[in-house]
Motif scaffolding. Structure first.
Motif, PDB file in Angstrom:
ATOM      1  N   ASN A  53       0.829  -1.197   0.000  1.00  0.00           N
ATOM      2  CA  ASN A  53       0.000   0.000   0.000  1.00  0.00           C
ATOM      3  C   ASN A  53       0.868   1.252   0.000  1.00  0.00           C
ATOM      4  O   ASN A  53       1.744   1.417   0.837  1.00  0.00           O
ATOM      5  CB  ASN A  53      -0.891  -0.015   1.253  1.00  0.00           C
ATOM      6  N   ARG A  54       0.611   2.151  -0.957  1.00  0.00           N
ATOM      7  CA  ARG A  54       1.423   3.360  -1.084  1.00  0.00           C
ATOM      8  C   ARG A  54       1.283   4.293   0.115  1.00  0.00           C
ATOM      9  O   ARG A  54       2.087   5.181   0.303  1.00  0.00           O
ATOM     10  CB  ARG A  54       1.059   4.112  -2.367  1.00  0.00           C
ATOM     11  N   SER A  55       0.242   4.110   0.941  1.00  0.00           N
ATOM     12  CA  SER A  55       0.074   4.977   2.103  1.00  0.00           C
ATOM     13  C   SER A  55       1.009   4.568   3.239  1.00  0.00           C
ATOM     14  O   SER A  55       1.096   5.260   4.240  1.00  0.00           O
ATOM     15  CB  SER A  55      -1.379   4.959   2.593  1.00  0.00           C
ATOM     16  N   ASP A  56       1.727   3.464   3.084  1.00  0.00           N
ATOM     17  CA  ASP A  56       2.630   3.009   4.145  1.00  0.00           C
ATOM     18  C   ASP A  56       3.610   4.094   4.566  1.00  0.00           C
ATOM     19  O   ASP A  56       4.006   4.168   5.721  1.00  0.00           O
ATOM     20  CB  ASP A  56       3.446   1.786   3.681  1.00  0.00           C
ATOM     21  N   ARG A  97      12.636  -0.079  10.740  1.00  0.00           N
ATOM     22  CA  ARG A  97      13.601  -0.502   9.713  1.00  0.00           C
ATOM     23  C   ARG A  97      13.177  -0.160   8.287  1.00  0.00           C
ATOM     24  O   ARG A  97      13.826  -0.569   7.328  1.00  0.00           O
ATOM     25  CB  ARG A  97      13.900  -1.996   9.821  1.00  0.00           C
ATOM     26  N   ARG A  98      12.122   0.611   8.107  1.00  0.00           N
ATOM     27  CA  ARG A  98      11.638   0.914   6.761  1.00  0.00           C
ATOM     28  C   ARG A  98      12.519   1.972   6.112  1.00  0.00           C
ATOM     29  O   ARG A  98      12.955   2.920   6.753  1.00  0.00           O
ATOM     30  CB  ARG A  98      10.193   1.427   6.804  1.00  0.00           C
ATOM     31  N   LYS A  99      12.748   1.823   4.805  1.00  0.00           N
ATOM     32  CA  LYS A  99      13.519   2.795   4.043  1.00  0.00           C
ATOM     33  C   LYS A  99      12.776   3.074   2.735  1.00  0.00           C
ATOM     34  O   LYS A  99      12.610   2.192   1.909  1.00  0.00           O
ATOM     35  CB  LYS A  99      14.933   2.275   3.771  1.00  0.00           C
ATOM     36  N   PHE A 100      12.328   4.325   2.574  1.00  0.00           N
ATOM     37  CA  PHE A 100      11.548   4.736   1.414  1.00  0.00           C
ATOM     38  C   PHE A 100      12.368   5.719   0.586  1.00  0.00           C
ATOM     39  O   PHE A 100      12.985   6.632   1.125  1.00  0.00           O
ATOM     40  CB  PHE A 100      10.261   5.441   1.841  1.00  0.00           C
ATOM     41  N   TRP A 101      12.324   5.554  -0.723  1.00  0.00           N
ATOM     42  CA  TRP A 101      12.948   6.512  -1.647  1.00  0.00           C
ATOM     43  C   TRP A 101      11.873   6.913  -2.655  1.00  0.00           C
ATOM     44  O   TRP A 101      11.344   6.079  -3.379  1.00  0.00           O
ATOM     45  CB  TRP A 101      14.128   5.871  -2.367  1.00  0.00           C
ATOM     46  N   PHE A 140      16.423   0.610  -0.548  1.00  0.00           N
ATOM     47  CA  PHE A 140      15.185   1.354  -0.318  1.00  0.00           C
ATOM     48  C   PHE A 140      14.012   0.732  -1.066  1.00  0.00           C
ATOM     49  O   PHE A 140      14.183   0.069  -2.069  1.00  0.00           O
ATOM     50  CB  PHE A 140      15.347   2.798  -0.811  1.00  0.00           C
ATOM     51  N   GLU A 141      12.786   0.989  -0.550  1.00  0.00           N
ATOM     52  CA  GLU A 141      11.573   0.752  -1.316  1.00  0.00           C
ATOM     53  C   GLU A 141      11.479   1.941  -2.255  1.00  0.00           C
ATOM     54  O   GLU A 141      11.278   3.073  -1.815  1.00  0.00           O
ATOM     55  CB  GLU A 141      10.354   0.714  -0.396  1.00  0.00           C
ATOM     56  N   ASN A 142      11.663   1.712  -3.525  1.00  0.00           N
ATOM     57  CA  ASN A 142      11.721   2.796  -4.504  1.00  0.00           C
ATOM     58  C   ASN A 142      10.370   3.026  -5.153  1.00  0.00           C
ATOM     59  O   ASN A 142       9.778   2.099  -5.714  1.00  0.00           O
ATOM     60  CB  ASN A 142      12.773   2.468  -5.577  1.00  0.00           C
ATOM     61  N   TRP A 143       9.913   4.273  -5.065  1.00  0.00           N
ATOM     62  CA  TRP A 143       8.658   4.668  -5.682  1.00  0.00           C
ATOM     63  C   TRP A 143       8.928   5.787  -6.659  1.00  0.00           C
ATOM     64  O   TRP A 143       9.796   6.627  -6.433  1.00  0.00           O
ATOM     65  CB  TRP A 143       7.659   5.153  -4.639  1.00  0.00           C
ATOM     66  N   THR A 167      13.670  11.891  -0.602  1.00  0.00           N
ATOM     67  CA  THR A 167      13.064  12.319  -1.859  1.00  0.00           C
ATOM     68  C   THR A 167      14.157  12.880  -2.749  1.00  0.00           C
ATOM     69  O   THR A 167      15.104  13.503  -2.265  1.00  0.00           O
ATOM     70  CB  THR A 167      11.960  13.383  -1.658  1.00  0.00           C
ATOM     71  N   SER A 168      14.027  12.624  -4.029  1.00  0.00           N
ATOM     72  CA  SER A 168      15.056  13.051  -4.971  1.00  0.00           C
ATOM     73  C   SER A 168      14.501  13.017  -6.389  1.00  0.00           C
ATOM     74  O   SER A 168      13.533  12.306  -6.668  1.00  0.00           O
ATOM     75  CB  SER A 168      16.272  12.131  -4.875  1.00  0.00           C
ATOM     76  N   GLN A 169      15.148  13.751  -7.276  1.00  0.00           N
ATOM     77  CA  GLN A 169      14.823  13.635  -8.699  1.00  0.00           C
ATOM     78  C   GLN A 169      15.552  12.444  -9.313  1.00  0.00           C
ATOM     79  O   GLN A 169      15.264  12.074 -10.448  1.00  0.00           O
ATOM     80  CB  GLN A 169      15.185  14.936  -9.426  1.00  0.00           C
ATOM     81  N   GLN A 170      16.470  11.858  -8.582  1.00  0.00           N
ATOM     82  CA  GLN A 170      17.249  10.716  -9.072  1.00  0.00           C
ATOM     83  C   GLN A 170      16.693   9.417  -8.498  1.00  0.00           C
ATOM     84  O   GLN A 170      16.084   9.415  -7.425  1.00  0.00           O
ATOM     85  CB  GLN A 170      18.711  10.886  -8.663  1.00  0.00           C
TER      86      GLN A 170
END
Length: 198
Positions: free
Chosen positions: A2-5, A13-17, A146-149, A137-140
């Motif tokens: 779920n994208r709301s995570d 331990r979560r890592k989001f990019w 990471f969990e890459n979105w 958050t990044s443009q790259q």
């Protein structure tokens, strides 16, 4: 997943990019996460109980130093240390801060990493401090740690909803109809463009 995570605790331990172009909502997401982290919580202890960490947030450009990007986590550690000191919580002993990061008690939120050019440093930090939750958050594009979105390339599909959010349902629909009829809708690329219309 779920994208709301990304906006919901716990962050153990979560890592989001989150990758996206300029004006697509990366900074708004960071603001929302930080507001959600502290909303209705009287102290950092209450935030920790829910999120399983205390989040430290900074814009990467605040710490852009013009130096080479090395696979060394120190740039992130020093930025976190500086933000905590600025918030009247100095960590004179960097080893104590590193122990808390290793345990995952402190989470790190970095907005606009591309503005500092420190991707390799952040990747090294993610490997060294594996338990520390992160949102970048990044443009790259992000690293495998990471969990890459990837955000949408343009805002066209979301324009009606954004106009209704800013102007209310009736006025938002009226403006949406007018920009659709005129052809202006096809020229809107980012959230900045929608705000300009508003």
């Amino acid at each position: 997943r779920n994208r709301s995570d990304v906006t919901q605790p716990p962050w153990t331990r979560r890592k989001f990019w989150v990758q996206g172009d300029s004006g697509m909502g990366k900074s708004a997401l960071v603001e929302h996460v930080m507001a959600a982290h502290l909303r209705d919580r009287a102290s950092a202890f209450k935030a920790f109980k829910s999120w399983q960490c205390v989040l430290v947030s900074f814009a990467a450009r605040e710490f852009a130093d013009g130096l080479d990007d090395k696979p060394d986590p120190e740039w992130v550690v020093q930025a976190v240390q500086s933000k905590l000191a600025h918030g009247q919580l100095p960590f004179d002993d960097a080893d104590l801060l590193k122990r808390m990061l290793r345990k995952g008690s402190i989470g790190v939120v970095i907005d606009g990493l591309n503005e500092a050019g420190k991707t390799r440093s952040v990747e090294a930090f993610a490997k060294t401090f594996g338990a520390a939750p992160m949102l970048v958050t990044s443009q790259q594009p992000g690293a495998p740690e990471f969990e890459n979105w990837r955000l949408s390339k343009d805002i066209r599909e979301l324009t009606r909803g954004m106009l209704e959010l800013y102007l209310g349902a009736s006025d938002g629909e009226t403006v949406f109809s007018r920009i659709s009829e005129s052809g202006l809708r096809e020229e809107l690329k980012s959230g900045y463009d929608v705000r300009l219309v508003v």
